[in-house]
Design a protein around this motif. Structure first.
Motif, PDB file in Angstrom:
ATOM      1  N   ASP A 204      31.394  85.780  33.806  1.00  0.00           N
ATOM      2  CA  ASP A 204      31.314  87.201  34.141  1.00  0.00           C
ATOM      3  C   ASP A 204      30.697  87.423  35.526  1.00  0.00           C
ATOM      4  OD1 ASP A 204      28.703  86.644  33.730  1.00  0.00           O
ATOM      5  OD2 ASP A 204      28.283  88.357  32.438  1.00  0.00           O
ATOM      6  N   CYS A 205      30.389  86.318  36.206  1.00  0.00           N
ATOM      7  CA  CYS A 205      29.948  86.355  37.603  1.00  0.00           C
ATOM      8  C   CYS A 205      28.653  87.105  37.850  1.00  0.00           C
ATOM      9  CB  CYS A 205      31.029  86.934  38.504  1.00  0.00           C
ATOM     10  SG  CYS A 205      32.447  85.876  38.611  1.00  0.00           S
ATOM     11  N   THR A 206      27.847  87.275  36.838  1.00  0.00           N
ATOM     12  CA  THR A 206      26.577  87.950  37.098  1.00  0.00           C
ATOM     13  C   THR A 206      25.521  86.936  37.495  1.00  0.00           C
ATOM     14  OG1 THR A 206      26.150  87.827  34.754  1.00  0.00           O
ATOM     15  CG2 THR A 206      26.945  89.926  35.596  1.00  0.00           C
ATOM     16  N   LEU A 207      25.730  85.704  37.094  1.00  0.00           N
ATOM     17  CA  LEU A 207      24.761  84.664  37.412  1.00  0.00           C
ATOM     18  C   LEU A 207      25.457  83.522  38.143  1.00  0.00           C
ATOM     19  CD1 LEU A 207      22.501  84.103  34.309  1.00  0.00           C
ATOM     20  CD2 LEU A 207      21.761  84.792  36.573  1.00  0.00           C
ATOM     21  N   ILE A 208      24.752  82.970  39.093  1.00  0.00           N
ATOM     22  CA  ILE A 208      25.280  81.813  39.794  1.00  0.00           C
ATOM     23  C   ILE A 208      24.235  80.709  39.715  1.00  0.00           C
ATOM     24  CG2 ILE A 208      26.062  80.914  42.004  1.00  0.00           C
ATOM     25  CD1 ILE A 208      26.603  83.974  42.650  1.00  0.00           C
ATOM     26  N   ALA A 209      24.654  79.570  39.221  1.00  0.00           N
ATOM     27  CA  ALA A 209      23.739  78.437  39.185  1.00  0.00           C
ATOM     28  C   ALA A 209      23.883  77.688  40.507  1.00  0.00           C
ATOM     29  CB  ALA A 209      24.078  77.526  38.018  1.00  0.00           C
ATOM     30  N   VAL A 210      22.776  77.368  41.099  1.00  0.00           N
ATOM     31  CA  VAL A 210      22.769  76.719  42.408  1.00  0.00           C
ATOM     32  C   VAL A 210      22.008  75.403  42.296  1.00  0.00           C
ATOM     33  CG1 VAL A 210      22.005  76.930  44.782  1.00  0.00           C
ATOM     34  CG2 VAL A 210      22.758  78.949  43.550  1.00  0.00           C
ATOM     35  N   ALA A 211      22.647  74.322  42.675  1.00  0.00           N
ATOM     36  CA  ALA A 211      21.956  73.036  42.671  1.00  0.00           C
ATOM     37  C   ALA A 211      21.369  72.817  44.058  1.00  0.00           C
ATOM     38  CB  ALA A 211      22.913  71.912  42.321  1.00  0.00           C
ATOM     39  N   ILE A 212      20.108  72.491  44.108  1.00  0.00           N
ATOM     40  CA  ILE A 212      19.487  72.280  45.416  1.00  0.00           C
ATOM     41  C   ILE A 212      18.919  70.887  45.551  1.00  0.00           C
ATOM     42  CG2 ILE A 212      19.021  74.624  46.183  1.00  0.00           C
ATOM     43  CD1 ILE A 212      16.469  74.630  44.743  1.00  0.00           C
ATOM     44  N   GLN A 213      19.054  70.386  46.745  1.00  0.00           N
ATOM     45  CA  GLN A 213      18.524  69.070  47.057  1.00  0.00           C
ATOM     46  C   GLN A 213      17.121  69.307  47.555  1.00  0.00           C
ATOM     47  OE1 GLN A 213      19.687  67.918  50.843  1.00  0.00           O
ATOM     48  NE2 GLN A 213      19.646  65.737  50.444  1.00  0.00           N
TER      49      GLN A 213
ATOM     50  N   ILE B  97      20.770  82.394  40.323  1.00  0.00           N
ATOM     51  CA  ILE B  97      20.743  83.555  41.195  1.00  0.00           C
ATOM     52  C   ILE B  97      21.536  84.653  40.517  1.00  0.00           C
ATOM     53  CG2 ILE B  97      21.652  84.432  43.383  1.00  0.00           C
ATOM     54  CD1 ILE B  97      20.920  81.886  44.654  1.00  0.00           C
ATOM     55  N   SER B  98      20.992  85.837  40.488  1.00  0.00           N
ATOM     56  CA  SER B  98      21.767  86.917  39.893  1.00  0.00           C
ATOM     57  C   SER B  98      22.419  87.724  40.993  1.00  0.00           C
ATOM     58  CB  SER B  98      20.878  87.801  39.022  1.00  0.00           C
ATOM     59  OG  SER B  98      19.953  88.470  39.816  1.00  0.00           O
ATOM     60  N   CYS B  99      23.612  88.164  40.681  1.00  0.00           N
ATOM     61  CA  CYS B  99      24.461  88.844  41.647  1.00  0.00           C
ATOM     62  C   CYS B  99      24.504  90.319  41.278  1.00  0.00           C
ATOM     63  CB  CYS B  99      25.858  88.273  41.485  1.00  0.00           C
ATOM     64  SG  CYS B  99      26.565  87.742  42.968  1.00  0.00           S
TER      65      CYS B  99
END
Lengths: 252, 338
Positions: free
Chosen positions: B200-209, B222-224
């Protein structure tokens, strides 16, 4: 002493920089990583650095004039200098990857501005890799003319991706050119001439100019006569191959 | 709603192993995992591993697999990698229906291939470093959608695709540093390595180094917010609890329990599902990694391998002069003559 040396780079009679002090390699690898600064976006290009008389301060309004002609791989700048007086109201820029050559063109323009007050204020040069950073310099549809004069031929098939005219780069040039904008190419290498023609012919957003249009366009004559490379070819009695195409709307 | 966020891995002979890839069937019929040149598929409905049938004989792929993806309807599946082969599978019988020879090594599949589209609409200019990942987000209210990009400059940015204008920048690196609260991180901000949006594109999971040690450590959510066009950090998961106990890098984790309404409350805590809480999870793990439980030692070795592989993938390779000459002689990206 140092000053003397600096001055000796300029010809005593004309006040222009002398080319022999700006010797550079004939080629530069367009695919290597760049170490020069690149503007983040077209709005970050500082016009006051390039055209100080026309843009006295660096904060310019949105309605201000924009660069309309781009000479890609301008070399020693022969075409730019000729275009500058032919289109005195148009801003134009040369893009060159070799830093020494860029330095020469910069000095040449400055010297010409001093020798001819009021003239050559609309022309400038920047050191950049136009195979990579065209979108950083020009907005969509900003340019009305693009020049590709005597580009490196890159004969080996392996190196065709280094050619400045190619099917994918033409997409970028079509983005920077306004509809009706014209792309000028010329070469003394038959194989490259055919390649450039084939790329432009095969691209859905470019169409060839008719013969009478080529006749009527004063810029076409400059392609072979104004540039250093063109004069060299003429001197040696060589043949040139040109392809002049117009950016069209994509018909779906 | 279930959202699979994965960092996983497998130890292999050398450090040149490609990071493991996971693809989930659009309606959760099966899961495909690619590790190195090995491709395995697990049928979630039947609860068993699937045997892949390829008529060409020999191994499915001869070199590291770099990209796998299910078709939008889940009828087809493709795999490709360094062996320059693209294999198309039907998910009905898991037969390889076509093998395409590619001129170049395949590293990514576009979600919607633009059949040689020549008209460039816009350039999204703003990242100051390499762009490592992209995802489109759209909702019924905003059918045109937006583009979200992650980059080496440690930011996640939201773009308007038609104009190419930057709508919002989320300084993930700075936020992560802030939330870590041990204060010794300094100026070195981590690169974003991957992005994954919920359906539903409200949340984006971000992998960070994380930081300079090149360890892939954090998953951030991250919420959009579409009406205001902003991105905001909802939760730093990886840094605080995914990696809390052990090198959990080498495992498949399923994070679940995001609901839109939950986000409004501050107490919201995403749940990292334990292996046994995932439907057929144990069976899946058993098939994929041999046994459900793995020794700590194996796990940390695997985590180490993934770290190195991930690091190799992200940084520019430095070769000695000899090695460079050798590579020039043995280069394998030449055109295939037909």
């Amino acid at each position: 002493m140092l000053e003397n040396q600096a001055n000796s780079n300029f010809s005593k009679s004309t006040g222009l920089p002398r080319k022999r002090f700006y010797r550079a390699r004939a080629h530069s690898n367009p695919l290597s990583d760049s170490h020069f600064p690149v503007p983040l976006s077209p709005s970050h290009v500082d016009y006051s650095l390039h055209y100080p008389q026309l843009f006295p301060s660096s904060d310019q309004g949105d309605d201000s004039k924009k660069i309309q002609f781009a000479d890609i791989g301008c070399g020693f700048g022969g075409l730019l200098i000729s275009l500058s007086t032919l289109f005195p109201e148009t801003l134009m820029i040369g893009m060159e990857l070799r830093d020494k050559v860029t330095e020469y063109v910069k000095e040449r323009i400055l010297a010409l501005r001093v020798a001819n007050p009021g003239q050559y204020q609309n022309v400038s040069v920047v050191r950049t890799n136009s195979m990579k950073y065209i979108p950083n310099y020009f907005e969509k549809g900003q340019l009305s003319k693009m020049f590709f004069l005597f580009p490196d031929p890159h004969f080996k098939e392996k190196n065709h991706r280094r050619r400045v005219i190619g099917p994918h780069l033409l997409d970028e040039y079509a983005y920077a050119l306004q509809v009706g904008g014209i792309i000028y190419t010329i070469t003394d290498v038959e194989e490259l001439g055919e390649w450039m023609k084939a790329c432009l012919e095969g691209h859905p957003m470019f169409e060839a100019l008719a013969d009478e249009e080529l006749e009527a366009d004063p810029v076409v004559k400059l392609l072979s006569s104004a540039t250093e490379e063109g004069q060299k070819v003429a001197r040696n009695g060589g043949q040139t191959f040109q392809a002049v195409y117009r950016r069209t709307m994509l018909s779906l | 709603m279930e959202e699979t966020q994965m960092e996983e891995g497998e130890n292999n002979r050398d450090v040149e192993v490609a990071p493991a890839l996971i693809a989930v069937h659009p309606i959760q019929k099966s899961v495909a995992v690619a590790i190195g040149s090995d491709l395995r598929v697990f049928d979630l409905q039947a609860g068993c591993a699937v045997s892949l049938v390829d008529d060409s004989g020999g191994p499915l792929h001869k070199d590291s697999i770099r990209a796998i993806r299910f078709g939008a309807e889940g009828k087809l599946f493709v795999s490709a990698g360094d062996d320059k082969l693209v294999k198309i599978w039907t998910t009905e019988s898991w037969h390889c229906i076509s093998t395409v020879c590619s001129e170049k090594r395949v590293t990514v599949f576009p979600k919607n291939p633009l059949d040689g589209a020549h008209e460039i609409q816009s350039f999204c200019l703003g990242h100051t470093e390499f762009v490592s990942c992209l995802t489109f987000v759209c909702t019924p209210d905003y059918p045109l959608g937006f583009l979200v990009s992650g980059s080496g400059d440690s930011t996640v940015r939201l773009w308007d695709i038609t104009s190419g204008s930057l709508l919002h920048t989320c300084e993930v690196g700075a936020e992560a540093g802030l939330l870590e609260s041990n204060g010794r991180e300094g100026q070195c901000y981590p690169a974003i390595t991957d992005l994954c949006a919920t359906p539903d594109c409200t949340l984006i999971a971000v992998a960070i180094q994380r930081q300079c040690h090149c360890s892939l450590q954090g998953v951030m959510l991250i919420s959009c917010d579409f009406p205001t066009r902003t991105l905001s950090v909802a939760k730093v998961t990886g840094v605080s609890n995914l990696c809390g106990d052990s090198p959990s890098l080498a495992r498949v984790r399923v994070i679940s329990g995001f609901k839109k309404s939950n986000l409004d409350s501050i107490e919201h805590e995403p749940i990292v599902l334990e292996d046994n809480a995932i439907p057929v999870g144990e069976k899946l793990l058993e098939k994929l990694q041999g046994s459900v439980f793995i020794e700590e030692k194996v796990l940390s070795a695997a985590a180490e391998a993934v770290k190195t592989a991930m690091c190799n993938l992200l940084i520019k390779k430095q070769y000695s002069t000899e090695k460079r000459e050798f590579r020039k002689r043995t280069r394998n990206d030449r055109k295939i003559k037909h």
